[in-house]
Design an enzyme around this catalytic site. Sequence first.
Site, short mmCIF file in Angstrom:
data_model
loop_
_atom_site.label_atom_id
_atom_site.label_comp_id
_atom_site.label_asym_id
_atom_site.label_seq_id
_atom_site.Cartn_x
_atom_site.Cartn_y
_atom_site.Cartn_z
N LYS A 1 0.84 -1.20 0.00
CA LYS A 1 0.00 0.00 0.00
C LYS A 1 0.87 1.25 0.00
CE LYS A 1 -3.91 -1.67 2.84
NZ LYS A 1 -5.06 -1.42 1.95
N ARG B 1 -10.56 -11.20 2.45
CA ARG B 1 -11.51 -12.20 1.96
C ARG B 1 -10.90 -13.61 1.96
NH1 ARG B 1 -12.34 -8.94 -3.47
NH2 ARG B 1 -11.61 -7.31 -2.05
N1 BES Z 1 -7.99 -3.55 4.62
C1 BES Z 1 -8.25 -3.18 3.29
C2 BES Z 1 -9.56 -2.44 3.10
C3 BES Z 1 -9.71 -1.08 3.70
C4 BES Z 1 -8.97 -0.03 3.22
C5 BES Z 1 -10.65 -0.88 4.66
C6 BES Z 1 -9.16 1.23 3.74
C7 BES Z 1 -10.85 0.37 5.18
C8 BES Z 1 -10.08 1.43 4.72
C9 BES Z 1 -8.30 -4.40 2.40
O1 BES Z 1 -7.51 -5.46 2.77
C10 BES Z 1 -7.90 -3.94 1.03
O2 BES Z 1 -6.83 -3.40 0.90
N2 BES Z 1 -8.75 -4.12 0.05
C11 BES Z 1 -8.49 -3.67 -1.26
C12 BES Z 1 -9.02 -4.70 -2.22
C13 BES Z 1 -8.64 -4.48 -3.66
C14 BES Z 1 -7.14 -4.66 -3.81
C15 BES Z 1 -9.40 -5.46 -4.50
C16 BES Z 1 -9.21 -2.33 -1.47
O3 BES Z 1 -10.31 -2.18 -0.99
O4 BES Z 1 -8.63 -1.47 -2.11
ZN ZN Z 2 -5.51 -5.34 2.11
#
Ligand code: BES
Ligand code: ZN
Length: 464
Positions: A243, A317
């Site tokens: 990230k 997930r």
């Molecule tokens: N933990 C994050 C989701 C998240 C991000 C929740 C910011 C609350 C605030 C999750 O693991 C994630 O990074 N999801 C990605 C999925 C994508 C790569 C398909 C997302 O939501 O960008």
């Molecule tokens: Zn993530």
Amino acid sequence: MTNSALTFAKDTKDATLLHILGPEEVEAWLKGQSDMVASWVRAQGFGGQVGQSCMVPDSHGGFALALAGAGSEAANTRGRFLLASAASGLPKGVYKIASDHPEDVLREHALGWLLSRYSFERYKSAPPHEAQLICPDALDEEALVQIAQGEALTRDLINTPASDMGPEALEAAARGLADTHGAKLSVTKGAELLAQNLPMIHAVGRASVQAPRLLDMAWGNSGPTVVLVGKGVCFDTGGLNIKPGASMGLMKKDMGGSAAVLGLAHMIMAAGLNLRLRVLIPAVENAIDGSAFRPQDILASRKGLTVEINNTDAEGRLVLADALALADETPPDLMICMATLTGAARVAVGPDLAPYYTDDDRLAHAIEAAAGRAKDPVWRMPFHNPYEAMIEPGIADLDNAPKGGFAGSITAALFLRRFVEKTPSFMHVDMYGWQPASAPARQKGGVGQATRAIFEALPEVLEL
Ligand code: BES
Ligand code: ZN
Ligand code: ZN
């Protein structure tokens, strides 16, 4: 675990009567008061607005009564727990609500007061709140305190940074809760996850110095069966699809789902609901080292479905899928999954609403009504079947990160639903778990969402 600030006044003598008034009520109330009181209150500029309070003196230099602003009707459509703002301005003392309010309003006031007393003090103490409320007679004091304590547990767990809330500490927190309530905790950890066929929990968590694990807590021996599954990603770097700094900044809260289910479990167990509860938490850190899982890896899952990894940041997930599949093998009457699963959910509904998914209309109606009573807003989202194709890649059964980013929260929910086949009633909450700026009864920081709504709905849903 119990937070002593989150209790009502014990010593009820010498309480100051507290009149809670909105701007529409102030004038009528003043008409019933002595000239001295009326002119004092007017001179102080008290108009019943949100955050306003006013102490009225007696002739001995003490307090005759106190006033707190309830906010206008319009303000109450924009915010909840508005009394809490005024309560924070009241001086040290014990207060007893004087005005005659309907029970639901009283409950909002009393719960808001308790929740506003929460502060996160693990690393730095905060000045004590010395204005204490006597629980109104019409309310169940113990029940309110149990709810507030559950919420405080959730907030504490989220607020604690990953340096002190890794998979090990999350396990210890679950054990502490289990011990408090006489529940049983079993843990499957490290290579044992592979032996027990929980491969995706292992794959996501294996690059961390703290071994990935599945926490499995069981409580109760009669009544309907309920499983709560919570995302316990103690820190989400994104993995090899790392990230950017700004997005990683808050990722200590990525175990918010597990914090929420533990807080909810506390409410259920403390209330002694007649149900059999199981709490499953995949506790992992999505870290980076040579053993990290990679983009394009294809993982086997407990259920047997293969999953192509198209983004290691869509890890929640994966760990949840193995836990859901395990729970679904002994199908409970009700299964609820809670997770800070997608950034898309935050974009869709913002931090104040908890979006949830279910195919069970009866459950949805009960949750909706309970959310209103509990002042814990939720919003139903669709398990939109036509989007199933989006989670089907070419060379595996499932894709963990569909390209294009359309409907990111829905496709994540559909992914989870693939692992729940036998359970008759399933709900998933894609929560945010974080209060970005302080609001009444919710300080900036970790916050529970949908837990009070779910707790409030359980008796109706399960016919308890
Ligand atoms: N933990 C994050 C989701 C998240 C991000 C929740 C910011 C609350 C605030 C999750 O693991 C994630 O990074 N999801 C990605 C999925 C994508 C790569 C398909 C997302 O939501 O960008
Ligand atoms: Zn993530
Ligand atoms: Zn995550």
